[in-house]
Design a protein around this motif. Sequence first.
Motif, PDB file in Angstrom:
ATOM      1  N   LEU A 275       0.742  -1.073   0.035  1.00 26.84           N
ATOM      2  CA  LEU A 275       0.061   0.154   0.246  1.00 26.84           C
ATOM      3  C   LEU A 275       0.802   1.326   0.085  1.00 26.84           C
ATOM      4  O   LEU A 275       0.551   2.249  -0.580  1.00 26.84           O
ATOM      5  CB  LEU A 275      -1.013   0.090   1.235  1.00 26.84           C
ATOM      6  CG  LEU A 275      -2.206  -0.581   1.322  1.00 26.84           C
ATOM      7  CD1 LEU A 275      -2.994  -0.561   2.573  1.00 26.84           C
ATOM      8  CD2 LEU A 275      -3.092  -0.210   0.132  1.00 26.84           C
ATOM      9  N   PHE A 276       1.867   1.082   0.981  1.00 25.87           N
ATOM     10  CA  PHE A 276       2.830   2.308   0.998  1.00 25.87           C
ATOM     11  C   PHE A 276       3.487   2.822  -0.540  1.00 25.87           C
ATOM     12  O   PHE A 276       3.433   3.956  -0.939  1.00 25.87           O
ATOM     13  CB  PHE A 276       3.816   2.115   1.851  1.00 25.87           C
ATOM     14  CG  PHE A 276       4.920   3.035   1.883  1.00 25.87           C
ATOM     15  CD1 PHE A 276       4.874   4.517   2.341  1.00 25.87           C
ATOM     16  CD2 PHE A 276       6.171   2.739   1.375  1.00 25.87           C
ATOM     17  CE1 PHE A 276       5.789   5.632   2.115  1.00 25.87           C
ATOM     18  CE2 PHE A 276       7.226   3.741   1.117  1.00 25.87           C
ATOM     19  CZ  PHE A 276       7.084   4.919   1.511  1.00 25.87           C
ATOM     20  N   PHE A 277       3.949   1.696  -1.206  1.00 25.64           N
ATOM     21  CA  PHE A 277       4.596   1.943  -2.429  1.00 25.64           C
ATOM     22  C   PHE A 277       3.678   2.730  -3.284  1.00 25.64           C
ATOM     23  O   PHE A 277       4.033   3.793  -3.874  1.00 25.64           O
ATOM     24  CB  PHE A 277       5.180   0.843  -3.069  1.00 25.64           C
ATOM     25  CG  PHE A 277       6.294   0.448  -2.454  1.00 25.64           C
ATOM     26  CD1 PHE A 277       7.507   1.089  -2.829  1.00 25.64           C
ATOM     27  CD2 PHE A 277       6.547  -0.520  -1.579  1.00 25.64           C
ATOM     28  CE1 PHE A 277       8.854   0.782  -2.171  1.00 25.64           C
ATOM     29  CE2 PHE A 277       8.014  -0.929  -0.827  1.00 25.64           C
ATOM     30  CZ  PHE A 277       9.078  -0.283  -1.051  1.00 25.64           C
TER      31      PHE A 277
ATOM     32  N   ALA B 162       2.667   6.278  -2.143  1.00 22.55           N
ATOM     33  CA  ALA B 162       3.583   7.248  -1.830  1.00 22.55           C
ATOM     34  C   ALA B 162       3.813   7.900  -3.302  1.00 22.55           C
ATOM     35  O   ALA B 162       3.779   8.901  -3.697  1.00 22.55           O
ATOM     36  CB  ALA B 162       4.915   6.639  -1.628  1.00 22.55           C
ATOM     37  N   GLY B 163       3.785   6.774  -4.424  1.00 24.65           N
ATOM     38  CA  GLY B 163       4.009   7.387  -5.921  1.00 24.65           C
ATOM     39  C   GLY B 163       2.717   8.107  -6.229  1.00 24.65           C
ATOM     40  O   GLY B 163       2.964   9.358  -6.886  1.00 24.65           O
ATOM     41  N   LEU B 164       1.502   7.969  -6.050  1.00 25.61           N
ATOM     42  CA  LEU B 164       0.262   8.431  -6.129  1.00 25.61           C
ATOM     43  C   LEU B 164       0.307   9.751  -5.581  1.00 25.61           C
ATOM     44  O   LEU B 164       0.114  11.139  -6.150  1.00 25.61           O
ATOM     45  CB  LEU B 164      -1.014   7.667  -5.464  1.00 25.61           C
ATOM     46  CG  LEU B 164      -2.283   8.016  -6.050  1.00 25.61           C
ATOM     47  CD1 LEU B 164      -2.398   7.879  -7.463  1.00 25.61           C
ATOM     48  CD2 LEU B 164      -3.252   7.483  -5.166  1.00 25.61           C
ATOM     49  N   SER B 165       0.712   9.930  -4.332  1.00 27.66           N
ATOM     50  CA  SER B 165       0.770  11.318  -3.573  1.00 27.66           C
ATOM     51  C   SER B 165       1.927  12.181  -4.077  1.00 27.66           C
ATOM     52  O   SER B 165       1.679  13.277  -4.185  1.00 27.66           O
ATOM     53  CB  SER B 165       1.471  10.929  -2.117  1.00 27.66           C
ATOM     54  OG  SER B 165       1.088  11.947  -1.452  1.00 27.66           O
TER      55      SER B 165
ATOM     56  N   SER C 270      -3.120   0.482 -12.007  1.00 32.26           N
ATOM     57  CA  SER C 270      -2.656  -0.374 -13.135  1.00 32.26           C
ATOM     58  C   SER C 270      -1.290  -0.545 -13.305  1.00 32.26           C
ATOM     59  O   SER C 270      -0.628  -1.524 -13.630  1.00 32.26           O
ATOM     60  CB  SER C 270      -3.305   0.190 -14.498  1.00 32.26           C
ATOM     61  OG  SER C 270      -4.628   0.633 -14.252  1.00 32.26           O
ATOM     62  N   LEU C 271      -0.481   0.546 -12.823  1.00 34.64           N
ATOM     63  CA  LEU C 271       1.200   0.448 -13.037  1.00 34.64           C
ATOM     64  C   LEU C 271       1.679  -0.357 -11.875  1.00 34.64           C
ATOM     65  O   LEU C 271       2.595  -1.319 -12.265  1.00 34.64           O
ATOM     66  CB  LEU C 271       1.524   2.044 -12.789  1.00 34.64           C
ATOM     67  CG  LEU C 271       1.230   3.094 -13.880  1.00 34.64           C
ATOM     68  CD1 LEU C 271       1.917   4.296 -13.399  1.00 34.64           C
ATOM     69  CD2 LEU C 271       1.936   2.558 -15.201  1.00 34.64           C
ATOM     70  N   TYR C 272       0.656  -0.546 -10.702  1.00 31.82           N
ATOM     71  CA  TYR C 272       1.287  -1.383  -9.967  1.00 31.82           C
ATOM     72  C   TYR C 272       0.921  -2.913 -10.238  1.00 31.82           C
ATOM     73  O   TYR C 272       1.816  -3.863 -10.180  1.00 31.82           O
ATOM     74  CB  TYR C 272       0.256  -1.297  -8.677  1.00 31.82           C
ATOM     75  CG  TYR C 272       0.264  -2.068  -7.415  1.00 31.82           C
ATOM     76  CD1 TYR C 272       1.362  -1.881  -6.317  1.00 31.82           C
ATOM     77  CD2 TYR C 272      -0.471  -3.192  -7.197  1.00 31.82           C
ATOM     78  CE1 TYR C 272       1.323  -2.588  -5.145  1.00 31.82           C
ATOM     79  CE2 TYR C 272      -0.238  -4.015  -6.269  1.00 31.82           C
ATOM     80  CZ  TYR C 272       0.473  -3.811  -4.964  1.00 31.82           C
ATOM     81  OH  TYR C 272       0.777  -4.491  -4.089  1.00 31.82           O
ATOM     82  N   MET C 273      -0.206  -2.986 -11.034  1.00 28.80           N
ATOM     83  CA  MET C 273      -0.447  -4.437 -11.390  1.00 28.80           C
ATOM     84  C   MET C 273       0.586  -4.770 -12.793  1.00 28.80           C
ATOM     85  O   MET C 273       0.959  -5.886 -12.592  1.00 28.80           O
ATOM     86  CB  MET C 273      -2.085  -4.340 -12.013  1.00 28.80           C
ATOM     87  CG  MET C 273      -2.506  -5.721 -12.544  1.00 28.80           C
ATOM     88  SD  MET C 273      -3.929  -5.430 -13.286  1.00 28.80           S
ATOM     89  CE  MET C 273      -3.475  -4.622 -14.999  1.00 28.80           C
ATOM     90  N   LEU C 274       0.704  -3.780 -13.393  1.00 31.69           N
ATOM     91  CA  LEU C 274       1.853  -4.164 -14.411  1.00 31.69           C
ATOM     92  C   LEU C 274       3.262  -4.711 -13.606  1.00 31.69           C
ATOM     93  O   LEU C 274       3.829  -5.468 -14.201  1.00 31.69           O
ATOM     94  CB  LEU C 274       2.084  -3.020 -15.235  1.00 31.69           C
ATOM     95  CG  LEU C 274       1.216  -2.628 -16.491  1.00 31.69           C
ATOM     96  CD1 LEU C 274       1.760  -1.610 -17.176  1.00 31.69           C
ATOM     97  CD2 LEU C 274       1.174  -3.861 -17.241  1.00 31.69           C
TER      98      LEU C 274
ATOM     99  N   VAL D 183      -6.516  -2.226  -5.987  1.00 33.47           N
ATOM    100  CA  VAL D 183      -5.541  -1.570  -5.144  1.00 33.47           C
ATOM    101  C   VAL D 183      -5.592   0.035  -5.352  1.00 33.47           C
ATOM    102  O   VAL D 183      -5.178   0.807  -4.116  1.00 33.47           O
ATOM    103  CB  VAL D 183      -4.206  -2.052  -5.653  1.00 33.47           C
ATOM    104  CG1 VAL D 183      -3.370  -0.990  -6.176  1.00 33.47           C
ATOM    105  CG2 VAL D 183      -3.552  -2.913  -4.881  1.00 33.47           C
ATOM    106  N   ILE D 184      -6.099   0.694  -6.140  1.00 35.91           N
ATOM    107  CA  ILE D 184      -6.209   1.985  -6.427  1.00 35.91           C
ATOM    108  C   ILE D 184      -7.255   2.638  -5.314  1.00 35.91           C
ATOM    109  O   ILE D 184      -7.111   3.558  -4.948  1.00 35.91           O
ATOM    110  CB  ILE D 184      -6.740   2.504  -7.611  1.00 35.91           C
ATOM    111  CG1 ILE D 184      -6.410   3.994  -7.866  1.00 35.91           C
ATOM    112  CG2 ILE D 184      -8.008   2.149  -8.069  1.00 35.91           C
ATOM    113  CD1 ILE D 184      -4.998   4.162  -7.869  1.00 35.91           C
ATOM    114  N   GLY D 185      -8.229   1.729  -5.139  1.00 37.49           N
ATOM    115  CA  GLY D 185      -9.226   2.180  -4.019  1.00 37.49           C
ATOM    116  C   GLY D 185      -8.602   2.168  -2.755  1.00 37.49           C
ATOM    117  O   GLY D 185      -8.551   3.341  -2.052  1.00 37.49           O
TER     118      GLY D 185
END
Lengths: 632, 254
Positions: free
Chosen positions: A20-22, A25-28, A43-47, A226-228
Amino acid sequence: MTLSAFLFQAINGLSTASGLFFIAAGLSLIFGVTRIVNIAHGSLYMLGTYIAYSLAMKIGGAVGFWGGIVLTALIVGAIGALIEVVLLRRIYRAPELFQLLATFALVLVINDATLWLWGPEDLLGPRAPGLAGAVEIFGRRLPSYDLFLIVIAPAALIVLHFALAKTRFGRLMRAATQDREMVGALGVNQAVLFTSVFALGAMLAGLGGALQVAREPANLATDLAVIGDAFVVVVVGGMGSISGAYLAAIIIAEVKALCIAIGVVDLGFMSVNFSKFTLVAEFIVMAIVLIARPYGLLGKPQGNVRSVAEPENPIRPATPMLKMLGAVILVLLLALPLMAQTSPYLLVLGTDVLIAVIFATSLHFIMGPGGMHSFGHAAYFGLGAYGAALLMKLAGLPMLAALLAAPLVALIGALLFGWFAVRLSGVYLAMLTLAFAQIVWALVFQWEGFTGGSNGVIGVWPAAPFDKSGAYFLLALACAVAAILLLRRFLFAPFGYAMRAGRDSPLRAEAIGIDVKRIHWLGFAIAGCVCGIAGGLFAFAKGSISPEAISVTRSIDGLVMVLLGGIQTLVGPVVGASVYAVLQDTVMRQTEYWRALLGVIILVLVLAFPQGIAGALSSLTRKLGRKSGGAA
Amino acid sequence: MSVLSVRSLSKTFGGVHAVNEVSFDIGKGEFLALIGPNGAGKSTTFNMINGQLAPDAGDILIGDKSICGLAPRDIWRLGVGRTFQVAATFGSMTVVENVQMALISHAGRILSLWRPAASLYRERALELLAQVGMADAADRPSRELAYGDVKRIELAIALANDPQLLLMDEPTAGMAPRERNDLIKLVKTLVIERGISVLFTEHSMDVVFSYADRIIVLARGRLIADGDAAAIRDNAKVREVYFGTGKTFQEASS
Ligand SMILES: Nc1ncnc2c1ncn2[C@@H]1O[C@H](COP(=O)(O)OP(=O)(O)O)[C@@H](O)[C@H]1O
Ligand SMILES: [Mg+2]
């Protein structure tokens, strides 16, 4: 339950917090600098998970696994840079709504691209070389890899923290987060800064996803799930704050772990299984934080950089031509049951279109004139649908009574959620409404005993005479016409004007005695109530209702319909919903890759066609010098 | 009795004393100018009187009723109209609809869901527009107007609830000198006709000295002078504030 089991769950929660943190943090970071909420971050996380899986399998061994994770982070970072250069760069000045939709379009496109590349099966990666074992903690076995995950997140936090504090790039980033104009004034190449930040954020997401490869299978539903979670974490922690992201990731993961650890509790009159309410719990945490600290635990109030929407024309009553057109269409629709005797599918499609029209018109009511971009309108659709279905099934209400109750159930939900939502604006309102919709979704999904869980409620068939598709179509038509005319009437009345006044200039509105929050709250409630009609009609039209029908994609469908028709016109949502519902029923059903198709439609809309169909038509007629009703 | 009394009003922003122990009164029908260099605290004072900002200390009275803690909309209901430094109108409405909204709100009919708003109080709104010389533009979208005209619309809106006090923060900002003069003259006539009290800020000293009944001067959040045109012109402290920076009154106004 025992203390040790409790502590074990708490430690387990810490390792979940890492992923969740990773992503958060990127989103933020990206939001802090570019002010874009990147919905495609999941989606990037999923990729990341998929790419790390492939690398680990192809190369194999410790190099393939650990080297693969590092390489994955770099690849996803590069993909992020590409996205920024090709797409986002074009929409930094666009209205927030368009930015959100554009990144959501990416979600759809990336999801289908992943499906195409890797196929629909879940893919479980290899065990981590060197960390394949487990350690004994509190009498249970915890995989060593989970321990590694627990350590890596704070390590990354410290590295990031120093990088931001000590390097020139980091200082620039922090300056940009605080004051964008200033960075421009310093002569910094803003384009390069934005691209780098987006790449860094994407890299973090990719790394987070890659690290999961040994823990969870790569799965196509990861992106939205995950985005939720990431939204919740970022909002709780504070947009733009990395330490906040870490703190919030831990809080959220621990709250969830706590729910699981508590398990079934006997309250005497009924027993509640808390492990079923993890999703609800996390969104409740978010709602509480947003209300108490609208900018998150460690966030700071953001400078007001809300991009203003295109200037809008005054609304005018329908022209005689529009009225005629409406009457002709109505007559044709009334005759449809006669014409459709040979092809009953036409009536099913027609009913779908009418439901979509009610849904979109009610969403437009708050989005357009109210300026509240709800990303969770599916909630009121769901409350209406489940309300009607359950009242009929469990309380034995007759069909028409259940259908009448649908908008009331939705109204209650909208009054409750709306009260919170109108306290925020912009992306925060978008995320809060999304969160509320997720709460509703999670409730019906997890509360199996009452709602039927993932199977939903079945056997919700209309009573005679509406069991014939012709009669049901006419019922839906009556509802749609009533909803459209009613909402239209409200918009031309002082109430509708007051909603627009509060959107155009809250300052001026308050200065002439208008209680903007109250007006917007009531508007929200009215929209939710009308949307409930659509939900009720849907349940009886399909004979069932399941969580799938009220998921986030329905909310997004609504946004697309409104935009497709044109947000600034009153007939827009009707046109948009009709076109979109027909498209969905015809074109999209034909291809496996309908998501990508939808994504492309959204991108075209946002980039090339921001006025929508009705908007483009009405500015065309104006250009032709006709005195056609501008925004009618 | 004063229409408005400001008592030891103070406001700090992170250590900056934006407004510091300011007190003044406005009598009925008085045309009072509030002047001072940029950053003196004028807008902050307006925002506190109008309820947009909560004062840190001090009191504000309308008649003998304290309005501290009231929301802007409640203060408006007590008969306080306002125009903004950066003009604010409803861009998606026509000029006359902007004024109609104020009239509808004044009549307590904002929540009405049935009668079309465009048909309510149109005549009265047109009258108000005529008074500010904007009747011809009534049915144009307000966002298409020139800035100076928007300021006039704001004035018409502010007059809609028959205010006893009008707060005008830089009503002429962004206008040509000629236009400035005309607008202030217009306000002054309306004020005399209706007996409204006005508190306004204005950078052009010519305009201030020719129209204001009384002038108060703010510098760095403090009230440094209070008197008529002649007294202010000769006041040593005021001269220091304006001339001390090497500026004349005129230059300071740019
Ligand atoms: N919202 C705010 N936050 C921080 N400082 C402010 C704020 N509003 C005003 N100030 C500061 O207060 C002082 C007075 O500002 P203002 O009332 O706008 O002056 P004026 O209208 O006389 O030009 C200035 O130093 C300004 O920077
Ligand atoms: Mg000012």
